[in-house]
Design a protein around this motif. Sequence first.
Motif, PDB file in Angstrom:
ATOM      1  N   VAL A   1      31.818  85.054  51.893  1.00  0.00           N
ATOM      2  CA  VAL A   1      33.234  85.333  52.161  1.00  0.00           C
ATOM      3  C   VAL A   1      33.485  85.065  53.647  1.00  0.00           C
ATOM      4  O   VAL A   1      32.747  84.327  54.276  1.00  0.00           O
ATOM      5  CB  VAL A   1      33.616  86.773  51.753  1.00  0.00           C
ATOM      6  N   GLY A   2      34.524  85.673  54.214  1.00  0.00           N
ATOM      7  CA  GLY A   2      34.811  85.464  55.628  1.00  0.00           C
ATOM      8  C   GLY A   2      33.976  86.358  56.525  1.00  0.00           C
ATOM      9  O   GLY A   2      33.049  87.049  56.075  1.00  0.00           O
TER      10      GLY A   2
ATOM     11  N   SER B   1      41.547  87.344  56.931  1.00  0.00           N
ATOM     12  CA  SER B   1      41.820  86.839  55.591  1.00  0.00           C
ATOM     13  C   SER B   1      41.352  87.802  54.517  1.00  0.00           C
ATOM     14  O   SER B   1      40.527  88.697  54.752  1.00  0.00           O
ATOM     15  CB  SER B   1      41.130  85.486  55.382  1.00  0.00           C
TER      16      SER B   1
ATOM     17  N   THR C   1      41.815  82.054  49.251  1.00  0.00           N
ATOM     18  CA  THR C   1      41.787  82.845  50.478  1.00  0.00           C
ATOM     19  C   THR C   1      43.216  83.035  50.954  1.00  0.00           C
ATOM     20  O   THR C   1      43.984  82.081  51.023  1.00  0.00           O
ATOM     21  CB  THR C   1      40.964  82.136  51.569  1.00  0.00           C
TER      22      THR C   1
ATOM     23  N   THR D   1      39.676  87.482  50.652  1.00  0.00           N
ATOM     24  CA  THR D   1      39.105  86.629  49.616  1.00  0.00           C
ATOM     25  C   THR D   1      39.439  87.254  48.271  1.00  0.00           C
ATOM     26  O   THR D   1      39.082  88.399  48.005  1.00  0.00           O
ATOM     27  CB  THR D   1      37.576  86.511  49.756  1.00  0.00           C
TER      28      THR D   1
ATOM     29  N   SER E   1      42.194  77.251  49.984  1.00  0.00           N
ATOM     30  CA  SER E   1      41.280  77.003  48.876  1.00  0.00           C
ATOM     31  C   SER E   1      42.020  76.561  47.635  1.00  0.00           C
ATOM     32  O   SER E   1      41.925  77.170  46.570  1.00  0.00           O
ATOM     33  CB  SER E   1      40.448  78.247  48.544  1.00  0.00           C
TER      34      SER E   1
END
Length: 394
Positions: free
Chosen positions: A117-118, A142, A156, A144, A45
């Motif tokens: 988010v993830g 990951s 990220t 965030t 990102s």
Amino acid sequence: MSGRRGGLAVVASFVVLASACGGSGGQGTEASATSPTPSSATATSGSPSPSPSPDAVTPTPSPTPHAPKNVYGAIASGAFAPATHGIPTRVYVPDNDSNDVRVIDPKTFKVVRTFAVGQEPQHITPSWNLRHLYVGNVYSNSLTEVDPRTGRPGRTISVPDPYNLYFTPDGKHAIDVAEGHDTLYFYDPATWKLQGSLAIPFRGPDHMDFSANGRYFLISTEYAGVVVKVQVSPRKIIGTVSLGGSTVDVKVSPDGSVFYVANQIRGGVSVIDPVHMKEIGFIRTGAGAHGFAMARDARHLYVANRLAGTISVIDTTTRKVVKTWNVGGSPDMLQVSADGRQLWTTNRFGASVSVIDTKTGRVLHTIAVGGHPHGLTLFPQPGRYSIGHNGVYR
């Protein structure tokens, strides 16, 4: 248990202990197949590499090398660290179903923002120096990073299976608790470069807390019912105690002499002598004893009994339950307001967050959020620095 969906299944009236704190008992194989090689963390990102960040800055005052008389003296003082000045108070709630975070204004008790988010976000963790928040996305491998000044997500950072995230009290190490890998990964919290790892020889490493002097920590194992003692430097396991059941949250006592360990299946809290690694007492609280939060007076410990729909209050001087509040729902992870008057909890199976009056135990507000809310954080709070989880301060 932790909180991933699909973990251990407990029959009878115990619903499912699996969606406890971290989630799926079979997640270890799944995560291992998809996780990045943890040679070093990588940021995406807009950040081609994780350059040094303000997380290298030392908070004021800095931690002392000796054990304090009261581990929680800073949170009881009501004083905020300079790094948090000007940050609006918000409650951040991760949701496993919708893979997003709801942001609540605690003045209006309304959701003011939602951001994606993830996959499988579990806990939201304040950084050691209180400048960032990190959302642990288990299945996306990951973190965030969130800017608490704007309440919006940023870069990220790739780390394996971040069910939980902690920081050593000296701020030198970030610890990624990869529950599905039965491994702890240690990172430089400024650069997110891997420093090393430590295998935990029991299923489901989960929650942890540090000794008063920060030289070691105790970590629970959700699926083995064993608590492991780990020395920070040099990094190694130096003790274990088997408690049975399903061990979850861990909290050191104010004077540092014992640790408290929640046990979902045994329905209460073990008192552990960390020197001899022995259970020296057991405090029965309620079915599904799960999450902890220290009261603002730094004496009383709140315990969320997720399956009983109650919250117990333990006096840490007598080690006895002094109050039990029937709050309904499925109280899970806890946070205390800065003034100590409110206790915030996610309802793990109820798609909501409850706000509880800490004088009366009455539910003041119920706020609808995503289907499986988990490790919320209320930020900022008094304290010199964060040791992680969903907001534990010293």
